[in-house]
Design a protein around this motif. Sequence first.
Motif, PDB file in Angstrom:
ATOM      1  N   GLY A 146       0.839  -1.210   0.000  1.00 37.00           N
ATOM      2  CA  GLY A 146       0.000   0.000   0.000  1.00 37.00           C
ATOM      3  C   GLY A 146       0.869   1.252   0.000  1.00 37.00           C
ATOM      4  O   GLY A 146       1.774   1.409  -0.824  1.00 37.00           O
TER       5      GLY A 146
ATOM      6  N   ASN B  65       2.697   1.661   4.908  1.00 41.48           N
ATOM      7  CA  ASN B  65       2.305   1.697   6.325  1.00 41.48           C
ATOM      8  C   ASN B  65       3.217   0.846   7.211  1.00 41.48           C
ATOM      9  O   ASN B  65       3.668   1.296   8.264  1.00 41.48           O
TER      10      ASN B  65
ATOM     11  N   SER C 164      -1.734  -0.489  -5.929  1.00 41.31           N
ATOM     12  CA  SER C 164      -2.160   0.895  -5.746  1.00 41.31           C
ATOM     13  C   SER C 164      -1.229   1.567  -4.738  1.00 41.31           C
ATOM     14  O   SER C 164      -1.342   1.343  -3.535  1.00 41.31           O
TER      15      SER C 164
ATOM     16  N   PRO D 106      -1.042  -9.638   2.194  1.00 36.14           N
ATOM     17  CA  PRO D 106      -1.957  -9.756   1.045  1.00 36.14           C
ATOM     18  C   PRO D 106      -3.410  -9.504   1.423  1.00 36.14           C
ATOM     19  O   PRO D 106      -3.746  -9.475   2.607  1.00 36.14           O
TER      20      PRO D 106
END
Length: 369
Positions: free
Chosen positions: A233, A236, A254, A296
């Motif tokens: 992502g 994070n 993304s 995932p």
Amino acid sequence: METAIILKIQDLARGGAGVSRDSDGRVIFVPFTAPGDLVRVRVVEENKRYAMAVLLEVLEPGAIRQAPRCPAFGTCGGCEWQHLPYEYQWKTKSEGVFDALRRVQVQPPEHYDLIPAERIWEYRNRVQLRGFKNELGFFRSGTQDLVPVSRCDLAREEINQSWEAVRFEGEAYSSPYKVELEVSTQGALMKTWNSKHSAQGFRQVHDEQNEKLRGWIAEQLPPAFQLFDLFGGGGNLSLPLINQMREIHCVDLSVPHQRAPEIPAHFHFHRSSVLPWLMKHQSAGSRLPAVAILDPPRVGLGEDFSKIAQSLETLGVQALVSVGCDLDAWCRDLSRWVKRGWKFEKMMVIDLFPQTSHVESVSYLTRFV
Ligand SMILES: C[S@@+](CC[C@H](N)C(=O)[O-])C[C@H]1O[C@@H](n2cnc3c(N)ncnc32)[C@H](O)[C@@H]1O
């Protein structure tokens, strides 16, 4: 239409439903019930080994049942455990993880951390609402029927404070709409109209619990030349490790559209599917000591497991953290790592979703080289 039957609920399944048995010993799952409840239900689905029923009436509440806080509980399609005390929710979740490990014949590690939530209400930083005309709410579970509500007790207060204004704004649309409300890390409310889920990119919904998750992962992974943050992502889970790694590769379908100025140059985002990226990176050559984080979606690594594992081993990965939001998928992947010779060193079970049956499990694995 099937007739109603009366049952005593005996147990709670980690999937969320109360559990009873009929006179033939067949398991019957009844959502929104608690152990000890005497209930009237209607069976709606029958299989050889189990049946599913809907709750019609609680005839006598069991000793642990509590009043749900939200009037839409049971109809809005959101949380399923408001009628259970939090301690009981957490016990069911954490014990469910050990049970799931037994089923896949993986021995739990000697060291593990169990981290329940402190903030069990008003924690969600993001909700997806549906609306039409002057109604705003959620879809009833498994349907597209709108259940209008005026607040959500799981959502952060900033979201609830804007509810009326959003409903008013939504009246301008001539057809049914959806709107995602998210509280930014700076506390500002962001609204995304009629877009796909998590339009602003994936973000864990419980900020305080997410900080504990990040901290735990950062404590486990040893310093290395390379860190592969797969399904990463916006980084994070790997950003807390920037000072311990020579290079970080964060791979996700993304990634953020804009790179935050504080992210250092040795942190690389790659907008790509994980497996093709690994294949390409592997053929580019570097074999420096490396570590990995795998987080995932619900399906886990699925049929790509062997190829992803092979690539990581070829790339010199010596330690990895595997994060799972679906217990069965996480256990399936874990048993495959163990069968490949990886050592299950440590585990964390953390509650990122109070009032629901979801649980996040994290393993730390090392490889003998
Ligand atoms: C559970 S989220 C984890 C995100 C991140 N680790 C975090 O903590 O915010 C799963 C992520 O997997 C990404 N994803 C799903 N399928 C993918 C694929 N085949 N390749 C790369 N990323 C994928 C999604 O975009 C999503 O960001």
